[in-house]
Design a protein around this motif. Structure first.
Motif, PDB file in Angstrom:
ATOM      1  N   PHE A 215      -7.845   5.857 -31.291  1.00 23.13           N
ATOM      2  CA  PHE A 215      -7.537   7.179 -31.821  1.00 23.13           C
ATOM      3  C   PHE A 215      -6.032   7.425 -31.956  1.00 23.13           C
ATOM      4  N   ASP A 216      -5.229   6.714 -31.157  1.00 21.22           N
ATOM      5  CA  ASP A 216      -3.785   6.945 -31.195  1.00 21.22           C
ATOM      6  C   ASP A 216      -3.071   6.042 -32.198  1.00 21.22           C
ATOM      7  N   GLN A 217      -3.815   5.220 -32.950  1.00 20.32           N
ATOM      8  CA  GLN A 217      -3.213   4.349 -33.952  1.00 20.32           C
ATOM      9  C   GLN A 217      -3.207   5.057 -35.313  1.00 20.32           C
ATOM     10  N   GLU A 218      -2.069   5.069 -35.970  1.00 20.10           N
ATOM     11  CA  GLU A 218      -1.955   5.719 -37.273  1.00 20.10           C
ATOM     12  C   GLU A 218      -2.269   4.722 -38.386  1.00 20.10           C
ATOM     13  N   VAL A 219      -3.261   5.077 -39.205  1.00 24.35           N
ATOM     14  CA  VAL A 219      -3.670   4.233 -40.321  1.00 24.35           C
ATOM     15  C   VAL A 219      -3.387   4.997 -41.609  1.00 24.35           C
ATOM     16  N   GLU A 220      -2.628   4.388 -42.510  1.00 19.29           N
ATOM     17  CA  GLU A 220      -2.257   5.045 -43.760  1.00 19.29           C
ATOM     18  C   GLU A 220      -3.239   4.677 -44.870  1.00 19.29           C
ATOM     19  N   VAL A 221      -3.536   5.672 -45.705  1.00 18.26           N
ATOM     20  CA  VAL A 221      -4.365   5.415 -46.880  1.00 18.26           C
ATOM     21  C   VAL A 221      -3.608   4.481 -47.820  1.00 18.26           C
ATOM     22  N   GLY A 222      -4.301   3.488 -48.345  1.00 12.64           N
ATOM     23  CA  GLY A 222      -3.670   2.492 -49.204  1.00 12.64           C
ATOM     24  C   GLY A 222      -3.297   1.217 -48.480  1.00 12.64           C
ATOM     25  N   SER A 223      -3.463   1.188 -47.153  1.00 15.63           N
ATOM     26  CA  SER A 223      -3.136  -0.015 -46.380  1.00 15.63           C
ATOM     27  C   SER A 223      -4.139  -1.122 -46.703  1.00 15.63           C
TER      28      SER A 223
END
Length: 295
Positions: A215-223
Motif C-alpha cells: 500500500f505504501d508503494q507509489e505506482v504511476e499510470v503508464g508504467s
C-alpha cells in the motif's frame, strides 16, 4: 436632310461601332490562318513576354537553389548531430558491455535472469468455448518445449506452456480463469521498481490485474509492467503491459494495478516460446539439497 445626319461626330461613332462589331465577328470565326496584323501583334507580345520571363525565371531559379542549399545545410547539421549521438551511444554500449563482462567474471556469474532461447511457433487451434483460456501451437517435446515456458508475441507476453505432446503444446493465456495462473511482475518506476503478481483478468475491462502491491508503494499510470525473473520460471524483462489504473483493495493493505496487455490476447497467429537458460527455482532447490546431503 435630318439634323441627326448633320452631326459628324455621331456618324463617326456609328461607323466605329459597326467596324468594331465586324472585326469581333471576324476574329471569332473559324479560320485556317490569322491575319498579318494579328500575327504582328502576337509576335510583339510574345517577344516581350519572352524577354520578361527569362530574368524572372533566372531569379526564381536562384531563389530555389538558395532555398535548397539552406535546407541541405540544415539537414546536414541535423544528420551530423545524430551521427555524433550514435557514435557516443555506441561508445557507451561498448563500455557497458565490457564492464558487464568484467563484473560477471569478478563474481563468477555465467548466467543471468535475462538469458533465454526462442522457439518460433504457429497457432493451429483455439477452442471457441474457452477462447480466453488457451491456444494450441505446432511445437512440442520434440522441439524442446517444456511445461511452464513463457510464450509471447513480438509485442509482449501472452501466457505459458500448460502441457505438451510430442508435436504440439497447449498455451494457457494470461487471461485464463485459473487461480494458479500467476506471474511474478515488476512495475518499472523512475524512483524505484515495484513488485507484484499478475493474477486474474478483468473481463469487463479486458485488462490484467497485478495484485499484492504494498500500500505504501507509489505506482504511476503508464508504467511498464515486465516479468521480474524472480519466480524461477520466466526470464526477466519480458514485457507484459502498461498500467492504466491503480486502486486499493477492500482492506487497504495492498493495491491492485490494472494493466493493458502489450500483446493482443485474441488475434494470435505466430508466437515465440521462451526457454529460460538461467537456473530455475527447481534447479536451485536441487543444488541446495545436494549440498545439504554432502554436508
Amino acid at each position: 436632310m435630318p439634323p441627326f445626319f448633320m452631326n459628324k461626330r455621331l456618324i463617326v461613332l456609328l461607323l466605329s461601332i459597326i467596324l468594331l462589331v465586324a472585326l469581333i465577328g471576324f476574329s471569332l470565326g473559324e479560320r485556317d490562318k490569322i491575319s498579318w496584323p494579328e500575327q504582328f501583334a502576337k509576335d510583339i507580345v510574345g517577344f516581350g513576354q519572352n524577354i520578361a520571363s527569362k530574368p524572372a525565371g533566372f531569379t526564381q531559379g536562384i531563389i530555389e537553389n538558395v532555398q535548397d542549399l539552406t535546407n541541405t545545410y540544415s539537414e546536414n547539421q541535423t544528420l551530423k548531430a545524430r551521427l555524433e549521438e550514435l557514435v557516443l551511444l555506441q561508445t557507451q554500449v561498448t563500455d557497458l558491455t565490457r564492464d558487464n563482462e568484467e563484473l560477471r567474471e569478478i563474481v563468477e556469474i555465467e548466467e543471468n535472469l535475462r538469458d533465454f532461447n526462442v522457439v518460433n511457433a504457429t497457432v493451429i487451434a483455439r477452442n471457441p468455448d474457452q477462447w480466453q483460456e488457451s491456444i494450441i501451437i505446432d511445437k512440442g517435446q520434440i522441439n524442446g518445449i517444456e511445461k511452464d515456458m513463457a510464450v509471447q508475441t513480438a509485442s509482449g507476453m501472452i501466457g505459458r506452456i500448460k502441457d505438451t505432446s510430442q508435436f504440439t503444446s497447449t498455451v494457457e493465456l494470461l487471461s485464463a480463469r485459473n487461480p494458479n495462473n500467476r506471474v511474478s511482475a515488476l512495475i518499472q518506476s523512475e524512483e524505484s521498481n515495484v513488485f507484484g503478481l499478475v493474477e486474474g483478468f478483468d473481463l469487463s475491462r479486458d485488462e490484467l490485474m497485478v495484485k499484492k502491491i504494498p500500500f505504501d508503494q507509489e505506482v504511476e499510470v503508464g508504467s511498464k509492467v515486465i516479468t521480474s525473473g524472480l519466480g524461477g520460471v520466466f526470464p526477466k524483462d519480458l514485457l507484459i503491459g502498461e498500467v492504466t489504473e491503480v486502486s486499493p483493495d477492500e482492506y487497504g493493505l495492498t493495491q491492485t494495478a490494472y494493466v493493458k496487455p502489450a500483446s493482443s490476447l485474441y488475434d494470435l497467429e505466430h508466437v515465440m516460446v521462451i526457454e529460460r537458460t538461467a537456473a530455475g527455482q527447481d534447479e536451485i532447490e536441487e543444488d541446495s539439497q545436494g549440498e545439504e546431503e554432502e554436508e
